[in-house]
Design an enzyme around this catalytic site. Structure first.
Site, mmCIF file in Angstrom:
data_model
loop_
_atom_site.group_PDB
_atom_site.id
_atom_site.type_symbol
_atom_site.label_atom_id
_atom_site.label_comp_id
_atom_site.label_asym_id
_atom_site.label_seq_id
_atom_site.Cartn_x
_atom_site.Cartn_y
_atom_site.Cartn_z
ATOM 1 N N GLY A 9 0.817 -1.210 0.000
ATOM 2 C CA GLY A 9 0.000 0.000 0.000
ATOM 3 C C GLY A 9 0.844 1.250 0.000
ATOM 4 C CB ALA A 10 4.246 1.785 -1.226
ATOM 5 N N GLY A 13 -0.386 7.995 1.539
ATOM 6 C CA GLY A 13 -0.534 7.967 2.993
ATOM 7 C C GLY A 13 0.640 7.388 3.745
ATOM 8 N NE ARG A 35 -3.722 4.552 -5.682
ATOM 9 C CZ ARG A 35 -4.185 5.340 -4.713
ATOM 10 N NH1 ARG A 35 -5.085 6.269 -4.993
ATOM 11 N NH2 ARG A 35 -3.760 5.217 -3.469
ATOM 12 C CG ASN A 87 0.490 1.146 4.796
ATOM 13 O OD1 ASN A 87 0.098 1.836 5.742
ATOM 14 N ND2 ASN A 87 0.237 1.481 3.534
ATOM 15 C CB SER A 140 -6.844 0.865 13.383
ATOM 16 O OG SER A 140 -7.773 1.896 13.691
ATOM 17 C CE1 TYR A 153 -10.216 0.004 8.983
ATOM 18 C CE2 TYR A 153 -10.796 1.223 10.963
ATOM 19 C CZ TYR A 153 -9.871 0.865 10.006
ATOM 20 O OH TYR A 153 -8.585 1.355 10.081
#
Length: 252
Positions: A9-10, A13, A35, A87, A140, A153
Site C-alpha cells: 500500500g505504498a 498515505g 496504482r 500497511n 488501528s 472495520y
C-alpha cells in the site's frame, strides 16, 4: 550490507511516508500497490533523492494468486527482506450493521485480513530461510475498541491485533520480530476512501483538532524497526494529543 524493506500500500498515505523514511535510512525498497503509475513515480523520486534501489510490484493484495505470482516472481536478491510493513488497508462506509453494504464488508475483510495474510505467508517464509526479519503490521485504535457504526472495520482491525499476537508466537523460534502499530486519527486518504471520494465529508472528520499525519506514523514505524536485534516492541498505540479514545476527541 544494504537492508531491504517491503512496504504494501505504498502509493499514498502511511505507506508512501514509510517509503521515504526507509529510503532516507538507506534501505532498498520493494513497493507494492494497485496504482502502478504512482508506484513508478515514487520509485523514480526515491532513487533520485536517496540513491537507493527500488523494485515495484503492482497488484491487489486481495487477490491471492496475484500476491504469490508477483512476490515469488521477484529476483532472489529481493527476497532478503529485513522489514515487511503490512500497511495496505482501508475502511469502506460508516453504517450500522443492519444497513451495512455487504460489498464494503467483503472489501474490508479481503484487504485488511486476507491481504495481510497472503503477503505475510510468502514473506515470513523468506525470513525463516534467511534467518532474520521483522514484520510490522498496521493496526488501528479500531483494533483496540469498537465505535458507533465501525462494526466490520473494527472487526478487521481486531483480527489484525490477534494475528499480530499469533505471528509473534509462531515466529518466535525463528528469531523474527513482530510488531503492531495502532494509530488513532491520521489525516491521509483514509476518510476519503471510507466516504467513497466525498472530500467535504472526509475533511470534517479532522475539524477542530490536530490529527496525526502519515509522517508521524512512518517515523514511529522506523523507531520500532531500528531497535537493536534483541528488542521487540510487541504492540504500540499512537494517538493525537487531542484524542483519548476512538470516540473521545477534544475539538476547539
Amino acid at each position: 550490507m544494504t537492508k531491504i524493506a517491503l512496504i504494501t500500500g505504498a502509493t499514498a498515505g502511511i505507506g508512501e511516508a514509510c517509503a521515504h523514511v526507509f529510503a532516507r535510512e538507506g534501505y532498498n525498497l520493494i513497493l507494492t500497490g494497485r496504482r502502478n503509475d504512482r508506484l513508478e513515480k515514487l520509485a523514480a523520486h526515491l532513487n533520485d533523492k536517496y540513491n537507493v534501489e527500488v523494485a515495484t510490484s503492482s497488484f491487489d493484495v486481495r487477490n491471492r494468486q496475484q500476491v504469490i505470482d508477483n512476490l515469488e516472481g521477484l529476483p532472489a536478491k529481493w527476497k532478503k527482506v529485513n522489514v515487511l510493513v503490512n500497511n495496505a488497508g482501508l475502511s469502506q462506509g460508516l453504517d450500522p450493521i443492519q444497513n451495512g453494504n455487504i460489498d464494503d464488508w467483503e472489501t474490508m475483510i479481503d484487504t485488511n485480513i486476507k491481504g495481510l495474510l497472503y503477503v505475510s505467508r510468502v514473506v515470513s517464509n523468506w525470513m525463516i530461510d534467511n534467518g532474520y526479519g521483522h514484520i510490522i503490521n498496521l493496526g488501528s485504535i479500531a483494533g483496540k475498541e469498537v465505535y458507533l457504526n465501525g462494526n466490520v472495520y473494527c472487526a478487521t482491525k481486531h483480527a489484525v491485533d490477534a494475528l499480530n499476537k499469533g505471528m509473534r508466537i509462531d515466529l518466535l523460534s525463528h528469531g523474527i520480530r513482530v510488531t503492531a502499530v495502532h494509530p488513532g486519527a491520521v489525516e491521509t486518504e483514509f476518510s476519503e476512501v471510507r466516504f467513497k471520494g466525498d472530500k467535504e465529508r472526509a475533511k470534517k472528520v479532522y475539524d477542530g483538532f490536530e490529527p496525526l499525519i502519515a509522517q508521524d506514523i512512518a517515523e514511529t514505524i522506523w523507531f520500532v524497526a531500528s531497535r537493536p536485534a534483541h528488542v521487540n516492541i510487541n504492540d504500540l498505540v499512537i494517538m493525537p494529543t487531542a484524542q483519548a479514545t476512538a470516540g473521545n476527541i477534544f475539538r476547539s
